[in-house]
Design a protein around this motif. Structure first.
Motif, PDB file in Angstrom:
ATOM      1  N   ALA A 155     -17.034 -10.383 -34.029  1.00 22.48           N
ATOM      2  CA  ALA A 155     -16.417  -9.257 -34.736  1.00 22.48           C
ATOM      3  C   ALA A 155     -17.240  -8.786 -35.923  1.00 22.48           C
ATOM      4  CB  ALA A 155     -15.008  -9.627 -35.198  1.00 22.48           C
ATOM      5  N   VAL A 156     -18.235  -9.577 -36.351  1.00 27.12           N
ATOM      6  CA  VAL A 156     -19.039  -9.206 -37.510  1.00 27.12           C
ATOM      7  C   VAL A 156     -19.935  -8.003 -37.214  1.00 27.12           C
ATOM      8  CG1 VAL A 156     -21.179 -10.520 -37.189  1.00 27.12           C
ATOM      9  CG2 VAL A 156     -20.190 -10.335 -39.459  1.00 27.12           C
ATOM     10  N   GLY A 157     -20.030  -7.644 -35.948  1.00 23.19           N
ATOM     11  CA  GLY A 157     -20.847  -6.493 -35.575  1.00 23.19           C
ATOM     12  C   GLY A 157     -20.424  -5.211 -36.270  1.00 23.19           C
ATOM     13  N   TRP A 158     -19.120  -5.038 -36.499  1.00 28.34           N
ATOM     14  CA  TRP A 158     -18.631  -3.845 -37.199  1.00 28.34           C
ATOM     15  C   TRP A 158     -19.103  -3.840 -38.642  1.00 28.34           C
ATOM     16  CZ3 TRP A 158     -16.267  -0.216 -34.284  1.00 28.34           C
ATOM     17  CH2 TRP A 158     -15.721  -0.614 -33.062  1.00 28.34           C
ATOM     18  N   PHE A 159     -19.050  -5.008 -39.294  1.00 30.60           N
ATOM     19  CA  PHE A 159     -19.488  -5.101 -40.690  1.00 30.60           C
ATOM     20  C   PHE A 159     -20.996  -4.873 -40.806  1.00 30.60           C
ATOM     21  CE2 PHE A 159     -15.876  -8.335 -40.826  1.00 30.60           C
ATOM     22  CZ  PHE A 159     -14.949  -7.402 -41.227  1.00 30.60           C
ATOM     23  N   GLU A 160     -21.753  -5.382 -39.848  1.00 31.06           N
ATOM     24  CA  GLU A 160     -23.205  -5.199 -39.888  1.00 31.06           C
ATOM     25  C   GLU A 160     -23.568  -3.737 -39.690  1.00 31.06           C
ATOM     26  OE1 GLU A 160     -24.650  -9.629 -38.418  1.00 31.06           O
ATOM     27  OE2 GLU A 160     -24.710  -7.966 -37.005  1.00 31.06           O
ATOM     28  N   ARG A 161     -22.844  -3.039 -38.861  1.00 31.80           N
ATOM     29  CA  ARG A 161     -23.091  -1.599 -38.701  1.00 31.80           C
ATOM     30  C   ARG A 161     -22.819  -0.855 -40.000  1.00 31.80           C
ATOM     31  NH1 ARG A 161     -20.178   0.979 -33.620  1.00 31.80           N
ATOM     32  NH2 ARG A 161     -20.976   2.822 -34.715  1.00 31.80           N
ATOM     33  N   GLU A 162     -21.764  -1.260 -40.717  1.00 29.84           N
ATOM     34  CA  GLU A 162     -21.458  -0.631 -41.993  1.00 29.84           C
ATOM     35  C   GLU A 162     -22.568  -0.875 -43.008  1.00 29.84           C
ATOM     36  OE1 GLU A 162     -17.459  -0.438 -44.563  1.00 29.84           O
ATOM     37  OE2 GLU A 162     -18.475  -2.373 -44.694  1.00 29.84           O
ATOM     38  N   ALA A 163     -23.058  -2.119 -43.095  1.00 30.46           N
ATOM     39  CA  ALA A 163     -24.140  -2.443 -44.035  1.00 30.46           C
ATOM     40  C   ALA A 163     -25.416  -1.693 -43.668  1.00 30.46           C
ATOM     41  CB  ALA A 163     -24.391  -3.942 -44.050  1.00 30.46           C
ATOM     42  N   PHE A 164     -25.654  -1.509 -42.376  1.00 27.77           N
ATOM     43  CA  PHE A 164     -26.816  -0.721 -41.943  1.00 27.77           C
ATOM     44  C   PHE A 164     -26.655   0.738 -42.349  1.00 27.77           C
ATOM     45  CE2 PHE A 164     -28.250   2.237 -38.574  1.00 27.77           C
ATOM     46  CZ  PHE A 164     -29.610   2.160 -38.832  1.00 27.77           C
ATOM     47  N   ASP A 165     -25.473   1.276 -42.124  1.00 30.80           N
ATOM     48  CA  ASP A 165     -25.211   2.681 -42.423  1.00 30.80           C
ATOM     49  C   ASP A 165     -25.331   2.962 -43.916  1.00 30.80           C
ATOM     50  OD1 ASP A 165     -24.394   5.304 -42.412  1.00 30.80           O
ATOM     51  OD2 ASP A 165     -22.413   4.924 -41.582  1.00 30.80           O
ATOM     52  N   LEU A 166     -24.708   2.141 -44.741  1.00 27.34           N
ATOM     53  CA  LEU A 166     -24.618   2.428 -46.173  1.00 27.34           C
ATOM     54  C   LEU A 166     -25.826   1.950 -46.969  1.00 27.34           C
ATOM     55  CD1 LEU A 166     -20.850   1.600 -46.751  1.00 27.34           C
ATOM     56  CD2 LEU A 166     -21.913   3.797 -46.184  1.00 27.34           C
ATOM     57  N   TYR A 167     -26.492   0.888 -46.514  1.00 26.99           N
ATOM     58  CA  TYR A 167     -27.613   0.320 -47.276  1.00 26.99           C
ATOM     59  C   TYR A 167     -28.952   0.344 -46.531  1.00 26.99           C
ATOM     60  CZ  TYR A 167     -24.101  -1.507 -50.482  1.00 26.99           C
ATOM     61  OH  TYR A 167     -23.080  -1.622 -51.379  1.00 26.99           O
TER      62      TYR A 167
END
Length: 208
Positions: free
Chosen positions: A125-137
């Motif tokens: 499920a951490v895949g969603w969080f990693e996509r967010e960190a990629f998008d924002l940072y």
């Protein structure tokens, strides 16, 4: 008799070594991990019987561009060396079995192209969080099967949570009635001072 926090600290040192970069503050433990060990250490945190962090509650990116004027000291009680870089990845873990939590942080070695290993094999499920960190940072997670933007538009330029990203952005969108479609154009907002005087002026309000 050891407290739950002391037991967790002891189990971490037993599993990962006595010289790990571990700090305690406000009743919480933070473990710092070199980027090259990010996946292997997190996998141990999940699978070792004395730890059993079954759930990754959250994962986020952090931009330390202006933090501490570029200086950072490691805890005095450890000799471990952790790279001080601009971008970090922080994961918050939970063990339901043992009823304890842990914060884990790593630093991306390359400021120009920040990249760390994906943890999806540990916690899918951490895949969603990693996509967010990629998008924002703009942090790249090596091994992620579908690393793409999740909050901004696919045509968005830059990464809006970086400290050097302009507050007004770089482009704006509007509907063009002549072309009958949405178009992108350079941002037209005029720069202005948004920091309150009480913050930016040391003597504001004195002697008045």
């Amino acid at each position: 008799m050891m407290t739950r926090l002391e037991t967790l600290k002891n189990n971490l040192q037993t599993t990962l070594g006595a010289d790990i970069a571990l700090t305690e503050a406000l009743g919480e433990l933070t473990l710092e991990v070199p980027a090259e060990q990010w996946f292997s250490v997190c996998n141990k945190l999940r699978t070792e019987a004395g730890l059993r962090f079954e759930i990754c509650i959250d994962l986020c990116g952090v931009d330390y561009l202006t933090w501490g004027n570029g200086t950072r000291q490691l805890p005095e009680e450890t000799n471990a060396k952790v790279h001080r870089a601009r971008f970090a990845v922080v994961a918050h873990l939970l063990s339901v079995e043992n009823n304890w939590r842990l914060r884990v942080r790593t630093w991306a070695p390359d400021d120009e192209f920040p990249m760390v290993a994906s943890l999806m094999e540990c916690w899918p499920a951490v895949g969603w969080f990693e996509r967010e960190a990629f998008d924002l940072y703009g942090i790249v997670f090596e091994g992620h099967p579908d690393l793409r933007r999740i909050l901004t538009d696919y045509g968005f330029i830059g990464h809006p949570f970086r400290k050097d990203f302009p507050l007004s952005g770089t482009v704006e969108m509007r509907y063009d009635p002549e072309q009958k479609r949405v178009i992108y154009q350079p941002v037209t907002i005029d720069p202005r001072e948004i920091t309150p005087r009480v913050v930016r002026e040391d003597t504001y309000g004195l002697g008045r």
